[in-house]
Design an enzyme around this catalytic site. Structure first.
Site, short mmCIF file in Angstrom:
data_model
loop_
_atom_site.label_atom_id
_atom_site.label_comp_id
_atom_site.label_asym_id
_atom_site.label_seq_id
_atom_site.Cartn_x
_atom_site.Cartn_y
_atom_site.Cartn_z
N GLU A 32 8.26 -16.15 71.39
CA GLU A 32 8.74 -16.06 72.44
C GLU A 32 9.34 -17.09 73.40
O GLU A 32 9.43 -18.32 72.72
CB GLU A 32 7.56 -16.09 72.91
CG GLU A 32 7.76 -16.63 74.70
CD GLU A 32 8.17 -14.68 75.31
OE1 GLU A 32 8.88 -15.27 76.23
OE2 GLU A 32 7.84 -13.72 74.71
N SER A 38 1.01 -14.34 77.58
CA SER A 38 0.02 -12.94 78.43
C SER A 38 -0.05 -13.67 79.58
O SER A 38 -0.66 -13.33 80.34
CB SER A 38 -1.24 -13.85 77.78
OG SER A 38 -1.18 -14.00 76.12
N CYS A 42 2.50 -7.38 86.31
CA CYS A 42 2.74 -6.14 87.46
C CYS A 42 2.34 -6.36 88.54
O CYS A 42 2.02 -6.18 89.77
CB CYS A 42 1.98 -5.62 87.38
SG CYS A 42 1.97 -4.11 85.12
#
Length: 464
Positions: A32, A38, A42
């Site tokens: 990453e 995770s 939104c």
């Protein structure tokens, strides 16, 4: 198993594979390039608005939590090249060290890139995107500084600060709401004639009129030509060809495109919108042991059979579950989507599922459309609010093709009935006869979706 990208699809795939196979059976490495894994992008508009208090509230599972579950998560490490011929990827860590890593199975979950048009001033101080948690944190700090009386602010007084939101899609209208709630005077600018191009224009008009009534200035059908800055390099205004809109900060909500430059350079197949093409098992077409999911892929629309780029966290998590299961030796498939989405701006709720008129026409379908105004509860019950439902049905067969909903309280989630009916291939007559829950506090005798379906069934009969 090597995972490229540590958010929804990538870490769902890694976690599912680990549930099914032990560390002795499968080594899992996830790269990453940022600091977080995770997390819910939104939720950023609601964090900025003050509904969500802490940054970590948006993190479902941190890198440390993943590591405790047997995953080798390497943050601040970017994958800079894919080599499918030799089954390896090249990485660069925060210190600049580059190295190759081999894989037996590769999962590409690189997400999407926010659109950032090359207009003057786009990189000025005071212009913010909302793609990741770092973006959200920077915007939240700026909002608290400019509007200290709002949630998370430090107290103070003065005339309301001004925010210009560029882009009137889902993120744009959600950020407009966040700015209103934080005490800003808000202007929303978009080149489209109506907000929410994921709705038909007549339904978008309802959204615009409601936003104007909330005090949000909407400047539609105007492309931004410049973000004006002062001598200090900070934003001062947003310009179109014929207007100028003062701004203390600017928020970009222009949508995204699949982040697939690495995949393209490696010769992997891309669709019309630039997303990776996979089979239903989420394996990249023509490439065994390379899988892809989330915002970097195109998915099949169940009503047309065409692939579309529809970036949503719900899809990404399902893709990851499917990929992890398949890599672990089970068998799972993704059946496609019907294009369901919901959003809100202040009290207004907006939803859609299925096809718009333009999409139905593109697919070569003949259809009828109806629009009804109904109420969220029995008309005599306190709190009943108007709700507009537009429905598309196929001529002759009456098969449901899609619906759009614009209303207030408890309007948007009615779209789940539509999504279920679309998935089941129901006709509008079938929907009229559904045994939906009824009591005056919850619905009229005929639910608004059924009111629209009844009118659509009549339109199908009238069309012969």
């Amino acid at each position: 198993m090597v995972v490229v990208g540590g958010d929804a699809a990538g870490m769902s795939a890694a976690a599912q594979a680990r549930r099914l196979l032990s560390a002795d059976e499968l080594e899992i490495i996830a790269f990453e390039r940022g600091d977080d894994t995770s997390y819910s992008a939104c939720g950023i508009p609601y964090w900025v608005a003050g509904d969500v208090e802490e940054r970590d509230d948006l993190v479902a599972r941190s890198p440390e939590e993943h590591r405790r579950r047997g995953l080798d998560v390497r943050t601040r490490t970017e994958v800079i090249a894919l080599d499918p011929d030799r089954s390896r990827v090249r990485t660069r860590d925060a210190g600049g060290t580059e190295e190759w890593h081999g894989y037996d199975d590769l999962v590409i979950a690189t997400g999407a890139t926010p659109l950032r048009p090359p207009i003057p001033g786009i990189d000025a101080e005071g212009v913010y995107g909302v793609q990741d948690l770092a973006d959200g944190e920077a915007l939240r700090k700026a909002v608290s500084r400019l509007a200290p009386d709002g949630p998370g602010g430090e107290g103070g007084a003065g005339s309301p600060p001004r925010a210009v939101v560029i882009g009137a899609g889902y993120i744009g209208i959600e950020m407009a709401e966040a700015m209103v709630r934080r005490g800003f005077r808000v202007t929303l600018v978009d080149r489209a004639p109506e907000p929410m191009t994921t709705l038909d224009p007549d339904m978008g008009t309802l959204v615009r009129e409601a936003m104007n009534a909330m005090g949000i200035e909407t400047v539609m059908g105007r492309a931004v030509t410049e973000i004006e800055t002062g001598e200090d390099g900070a934003v001062r205004a947003v310009r179109t060809a014929d207007s100028r809109h003062p701004a203390d900060l600017v928020v970009l909500g222009l949508g995204t495109s699949p982040r697939t430059a690495l995949a393209e350079a490696a010769g992997l197949p891309l669709g019309e919108s630039g997303g990776l093409l996979t089979d239903r098992a989420m394996q990249v077409r023509g490439h065994r042991h390379i899988w892809a999911g989330g915002d970097c892929v195109e998915v099949e629309h169940r009503l047309t059979g065409m692939t579309r780029h529809i970036p949503l966290g719900t899809h990404a998590n399902k893709h990851g579950q499917i990929i992890g299961s398949n890599i672990a030796g089970e068998y799972a498939t993704f059946p496609g989507v019907v294009g369901t989405a919901v959003s809100k701006v202040c009290e207004l709720e907006i939803a859609r599922s299925g096809l718009l008129e333009a999409e139905a026409t593109e697919a070569g379908l003949q259809y009828v459309t109806v629009t009804v105004e109904a109420t969220s509860r029995a008309g005599y019950y306190p709190g009943a609010r108007p709700m507009h439902v537009k429905m598309l049905a196929e001529r002759r067969t009456g098969r449901l093709l899609g619906a759009q909903i614009v209303g207030r309280e408890v309007a948007a989630k009615r779209v789940d009935v539509v999504a279920t009916a679309l998935t089941a291939g129901m006709t509008v007559t079938d929907i009229v006869m559904l045994d939906l829950g009824y009591a005056p506090p919850f619905s009229p005798t005929y639910d608004p979706v059924q009111v629209a379906a009844r009118k659509a069934a009549a339109a199908v009969r009238a069309a012969g």
